[in-house]
Each structure stands twice: as structure tokens, then as C-alpha cells.
Design a protein around this motif. Structure first.
Motif, mmCIF file in Angstrom:
data_model
loop_
_atom_site.group_PDB
_atom_site.id
_atom_site.type_symbol
_atom_site.label_atom_id
_atom_site.label_comp_id
_atom_site.label_asym_id
_atom_site.label_seq_id
_atom_site.Cartn_x
_atom_site.Cartn_y
_atom_site.Cartn_z
ATOM 1 N N VAL A 258 0.907 -1.278 0.091
ATOM 2 C CA VAL A 258 0.037 -0.174 -0.056
ATOM 3 C C VAL A 258 0.943 1.229 0.079
ATOM 4 C CG1 VAL A 258 -1.927 -1.239 1.084
ATOM 5 C CG2 VAL A 258 0.105 -0.075 2.635
ATOM 6 N N LYS A 263 -4.499 12.541 2.815
ATOM 7 C CA LYS A 263 -5.530 12.845 1.817
ATOM 8 C C LYS A 263 -5.569 14.223 1.564
ATOM 9 C CE LYS A 263 -8.242 9.148 1.136
ATOM 10 N NZ LYS A 263 -8.569 8.507 -0.244
ATOM 11 N N THR A 277 -4.402 7.730 5.114
ATOM 12 C CA THR A 277 -4.853 6.874 4.209
ATOM 13 C C THR A 277 -3.836 5.738 3.629
ATOM 14 O OG1 THR A 277 -6.248 6.334 2.697
ATOM 15 C CG2 THR A 277 -4.641 7.927 1.997
ATOM 16 N N GLU A 279 -3.321 3.354 0.451
ATOM 17 C CA GLU A 279 -4.102 3.207 -0.639
ATOM 18 C C GLU A 279 -3.408 1.912 -1.513
ATOM 19 O OE1 GLU A 279 -6.610 5.419 -2.366
ATOM 20 O OE2 GLU A 279 -6.565 6.420 -0.234
ATOM 21 N N ALA A 287 -6.962 3.258 -7.589
ATOM 22 C CA ALA A 287 -6.457 3.230 -6.305
ATOM 23 C C ALA A 287 -7.404 2.588 -5.187
ATOM 24 C CB ALA A 287 -5.804 4.468 -6.012
ATOM 25 N N GLN A 289 -9.053 3.059 -1.469
ATOM 26 C CA GLN A 289 -8.715 3.179 -0.212
ATOM 27 C C GLN A 289 -8.894 1.840 0.684
ATOM 28 O OE1 GLN A 289 -10.486 7.182 1.588
ATOM 29 N NE2 GLN A 289 -11.554 5.676 2.731
ATOM 30 N N THR A 292 -8.298 4.154 6.684
ATOM 31 C CA THR A 292 -8.138 5.464 6.895
ATOM 32 C C THR A 292 -7.974 5.888 8.761
ATOM 33 O OG1 THR A 292 -10.595 5.839 7.048
ATOM 34 C CG2 THR A 292 -9.265 6.374 5.056
#
Length: 323
Positions: A258, A263, A277, A279, A287, A289, A292
Motif C-alpha cells: 500500500v 488525503k 490513508t 491506498e 487506487a 482506499q 483511514t
């Protein structure tokens, strides 16, 4: 260093004794499939003895069966491949309501493994597990302006209960910042009550127009933690600590690389000062998410009056089942 006894996702489907004891039904289903495919082999043997007149019909039938079991190549159609893998592995099936899914034993075993690992890690940071009601007064959602603006299009609202129209509409939980901060006002009386750190494993509902199993459905499983701190520095430290927990989970347990970062302002969680985040890059070059962590500043504590008792900063983090 803490040693954890946690089966990796791939280990869940290993025929080891430990997994057999924990997931007997899943392994039984695998045995069932072996028997089914053995039956096909036996039938194929019988077909070899068939007469020349019936051979074309039998070949066509066998071809149809093979087509039904075939997984679309990923290079040919990524979306079709994704859906075929979920169906063929029996991870989930479509529910009767558009946009919902039924998580089958294989799929739920993966979720249990995620819980086993993260539950330990989250508690190590000082969180305690709790559970909050699924129904939230609509007035709670309206208290934080940017929050209601961000979530209004996705809300599922209950207006009738027990055959009668409700005095106040109820929102089916899209996330829990509002009801958690409402309760924080009841529990926080002085600095001695801080930091307050809670976590819950729950389901949330968001009325999505475009859905995909395990990526985004109307209802999905997730984990959400909420904390309150006396200083902004403490809140920021906790937000960064939790995104680090999610990053390590993605790499070390799920074997998913990831990209970790912050963000943009446009994509920041509705009601947060900052959103961090992880991603994941998917095979179709989009991508996803995958987790978070939000620093809410004083936005929710101010909206619910907690800061009137003491200058208070709050933070929340969440990891959904969509991973």
C-alpha cells in the motif's frame, strides 16, 4: 517484541490440523468439492465408452460444464475476473436487496482472521472494545455541518417504527462520530478522564449507487476506533500511530503493498482536519482506499459541547471490511 499466534490469510485454507479444528465447515466444503469433481472424472470415463452417435452431444455438454467453471482471464476483463474469483471461491454471493452481499464461510473466515490480528494490536494502543446503537437521531448528523453535507447522499433514513411515523427520523449508522461524541459528553468531566480511547467492530450502511462485492456495498463490516485527547499533539500522534498499525497489517498479514499518505483537502473525511490513508493499487490501475485515520481536531467535540467542560481535541480511525 510480542509474538502473535495469527494464521495468515493463505493459511486459512491450508489442510493443517489447527485450521481444521477452527474451520471444520470450510474444510468439509472443500472435501465436498473434491467429491463433486471426482464425479465429473468418473462421468468422463463413462463418456469414453459412449457410442459414436452420442459422442458429439456428450462433448458439447462437457464443454458447457467447463465453460461454467471457467474464470475469465484477468488480462481479458479485470472486473469479470474479480467477480468470477469471488464466485468460484465461494467468498460471497449477492443478497436479495440491490447492492448487498451475503458473506459465505470462506469470506467470513478471512474477516475473522483480520479481527484476530487487529483486535490485539488496537488494544495494545490502549483502546477498549465497546458497541454503539445502529440507529442515530437525525439531529446528531445535522450538528456538524460538513459531516451532514458529506454524508447526506448516502444516508439510509428510518421514518416509521412500529407502524407509526417517528417523531424524529433515525439514520442507520453510516459511521459513528456523532453518537460517540454525544456519549463522550456524558463520560468526560475533567482532564482525569483523558485520554478516552474506544473501539467497535460493527456494520455500517451507506446508500451507494455503484456497488461491488468487498469493495463497496450498501452494508459492510468494519472496525472504527474513537479517541479523545487533551491536546492537539496527542490527537495527531494517535492518528499517525493507527495508520501505521493499518500499514503493517496490510504488508505483514494481508500481503498487500500500500501507499501511505495524507488525503487532499477535497478527499478529507467530512468533519476532519486531516485524513491519513493507505491506498492499494488494483490490477485495473485504480487506487483502493484500504484504511483511514482521521484527526478531527475540535470539530465534533465543539458540535456536541464536550469542549465546554474542558478544551478537548478528538480523533477517530477506521478500517472497513472492504480491504
Amino acid at each position: 517484541m510480542v509474538a502473535l499466534s495469527f494464521p495468515s490469510v493463505s493459511a486459512l485454507f491450508s489442510p493443517s490440523a489447527a485450521v481444521s479444528r477452527r474451520y471444520p465447515e470450510i474444510l468439509w466444503r472443500r472435501h465436498h468439492h473434491v467429491r463433486r469433481f471426482s464425479g465429473v472424472s468418473a462421468q468422463s470415463t463413462a463418456e469414453k465408452k459412449a457410442s459414436p452417435e452420442t459422442e458429439p452431444v456428450r462433448v458439447a455438454a462437457r464443454k458447457d460444464r467447463d465453460e461454467e467453471r471457467r474464470v475469465t482471464p484477468r488480462s481479458q476483463d479485470f472486473n469479470a475476473w474479480y467477480n468470477d474469483v469471488i464466485a468460484d471461491a465461494e467468498l460471497a454471493d449477492y443478497g436479495p436487496v440491490r447492492g448487498t452481499m451475503v458473506i459465505r464461510p470462506y469470506g467470513y473466515a478471512i474477516w475473522e482472521a483480520i479481527q484476530d490480528y487487529l483486535n490485539v494490536k488496537i488494544k495494545e494502543t490502549g483502546h477498549s472494545n465497546m458497541y454503539f446503537p445502529q440507529f442515530i437521531p437525525y439531529s446528531f448528523i445535522e450538528k456538524e455541518a460538513s459531516h451532514v453535507a458529506g454524508f447526506s447522499p448516502e444516508l439510509a433514513v428510518v421514518t416509521i417504527g412500529g407502524g407509526k411515523e417517528l417523531e424524529e427520523k433515525l439514520v442507520v449508522r453510516p459511521t459513528s462520530e456523532t453518537i460517540v461524541n454525544h456519549m463522550f459528553t456524558q463520560w468526560i468531566h475533567s482532564y482525569r478522564d483523558l485520554p478516552l480511547m474506544i473501539n467497535q467492530w460493527a456494520n455500517v450502511t451507506r446508500w451507494e449507487m455503484r456497488t461491488k462485492p468487498f469493495v463497496r456495498t450498501l452494508e459492510f463490516l468494519w472496525q472504527e476506533g474513537h479517541t479523545a485527547h487533551a491536546t492537539p499533539e496527542e490527537a495527531e500522534k494517535e492518528a499517525l500511530q493507527m495508520i501505521d498499525v493499518y500499514t503493517k497489517f496490510a504488508y505483514d498479514q494481508a500481503a498487500i503493498p500500500v501507499i501511505t499518505g495524507r488525503k487532499s483537502e477535497v478527499e478529507t473525511f467530512a468533519g476532519a482536519d486531516r485524513t491519513y490513508t493507505i491506498e492499494a493499487m488494483m490490477g485495473d490501475r485504480k487506487a483502493l482506499q484500504a484504511g483511514t485515520s482521521h484527526n478531527l481536531g475540535q470539530n465534533f467535540s465543539r458540535a456536541f459541547g464536550t469542549q465546554e467542560k474542558r478544551k478537548l481535541y478528538s480523533f477517530t480511525e477506521s478500517l472497513s471490511e472492504e480491504v
